[in-house]
Enzyme design. Structure first.
Site, PDB file in Angstrom:
ATOM      1  N   HIS A  38       0.831  -1.196   0.000  1.00  0.00           N
ATOM      2  CA  HIS A  38       0.000   0.000   0.000  1.00  0.00           C
ATOM      3  C   HIS A  38       0.872   1.254   0.000  1.00  0.00           C
ATOM      4  O   HIS A  38       2.052   1.208   0.311  1.00  0.00           O
ATOM      5  CB  HIS A  38      -0.964   0.009   1.192  1.00  0.00           C
ATOM      6  N   CYS A  73       4.867   9.924   9.768  1.00  0.00           N
ATOM      7  CA  CYS A  73       4.613   9.001   8.671  1.00  0.00           C
ATOM      8  C   CYS A  73       3.181   8.513   8.769  1.00  0.00           C
ATOM      9  O   CYS A  73       2.605   8.472   9.850  1.00  0.00           O
ATOM     10  CB  CYS A  73       5.590   7.836   8.689  1.00  0.00           C
ATOM     11  N   HIS A  75      -0.382   7.333   5.848  1.00  0.00           N
ATOM     12  CA  HIS A  75      -0.910   6.893   4.558  1.00  0.00           C
ATOM     13  C   HIS A  75      -1.808   7.981   3.988  1.00  0.00           C
ATOM     14  O   HIS A  75      -2.629   8.536   4.717  1.00  0.00           O
ATOM     15  CB  HIS A  75      -1.747   5.626   4.726  1.00  0.00           C
ATOM     16  N   GLU A  93       0.058  15.232  13.864  1.00  0.00           N
ATOM     17  CA  GLU A  93       0.966  14.566  14.798  1.00  0.00           C
ATOM     18  C   GLU A  93       1.865  15.544  15.548  1.00  0.00           C
ATOM     19  O   GLU A  93       2.067  15.410  16.746  1.00  0.00           O
ATOM     20  CB  GLU A  93       1.862  13.558  14.051  1.00  0.00           C
ATOM     21  N   GLU A 120       5.005  -1.451   2.340  1.00  0.00           N
ATOM     22  CA  GLU A 120       4.709  -0.104   1.877  1.00  0.00           C
ATOM     23  C   GLU A 120       5.561   0.335   0.695  1.00  0.00           C
ATOM     24  O   GLU A 120       6.745   0.019   0.614  1.00  0.00           O
ATOM     25  CB  GLU A 120       4.910   0.897   3.016  1.00  0.00           C
TER      26      GLU A 120
END
Length: 180
Positions: A38, A73, A75, A93, A120
């Site tokens: 992904h 980090c 998605h 974050e 990934e």
């Protein structure tokens, strides 16, 4: 694995082939249980002293809790550009904004002891700012700045304190920064 601590389990991830072509969409939990490739991203923020901003992942993260890693980090969401996702997660974050630029990509697969697998196609974005982070305590335990040479020494001495993707990415990051 305790589902209660799997953050964003209903979030949809973009499934890709080895050339980062989208081939589908699937929920985050099943993607990580099945180890499906992904799209992901990693953000590296440097200050004016050329130090990298690291974050220590929250102790309640579904994998790699309490480990040190790059600035942020995650998605991208379906329909969201990777750059927009980087900016969104950097703010969510670390409470920061920075001008980010795409640097390189890498592919990795890592199986965690809890039965989950990260597989990934990771897009790396780099930015510079001296803004002090305002960390989200649900996402991040702590943060600190460090030179890349000191980080390399620490990773060699204490590899279990760092996320797998940071250790995998470091040689490419150094090469990119040296050549640009």
């Amino acid at each position: 694995m305790n589902k209660q601590y799997f953050d964003g389990q209903d979030e949809l991830l973009i499934l890709v082939d080895e050339n980062d072509n989208q081939i589908g969409i699937q929920d985050k939990l099943s993607v990580h249980v099945q180890g499906i490739l992904h799209r992901a991203f990693s953000v590296f923020i440097f200050n004016s002293n050329n130090e990298l901003l690291l974050q220590q992942r929250s102790n309640i993260k579904y994998h790699s809790p309490g480990l040190w890693t790059n600035t942020c980090c995650s998605h991208p969401r379906p329909g969201e550009s990777t750059l927009d996702a980087c900016n969104r997660r950097l703010n969510e974050e670390m409470g920061m904004k920075a001008n980010l630029h795409y640097s390189f990509s890498f592919l990795y697969k890592f199986e965690f002891s809890n039965g989950l697998t990260e597989h990934e196609f990771d897009h790396v974005y780099i930015g510079n700012t001296d803004i002090e982070p305002q960390m989200n305590q649900e996402e991040v335990n702590d943060w600190r700045y460090i030179t890349l040479s000191d980080l390399e020494k620490e990773i060699n001495l204490y590899p279990d304190l760092y996320t797998p993707w940071l250790k995998i990415c470091m040689p490419q990051l150094k090469q990119y920064l040296t050549s640009n």
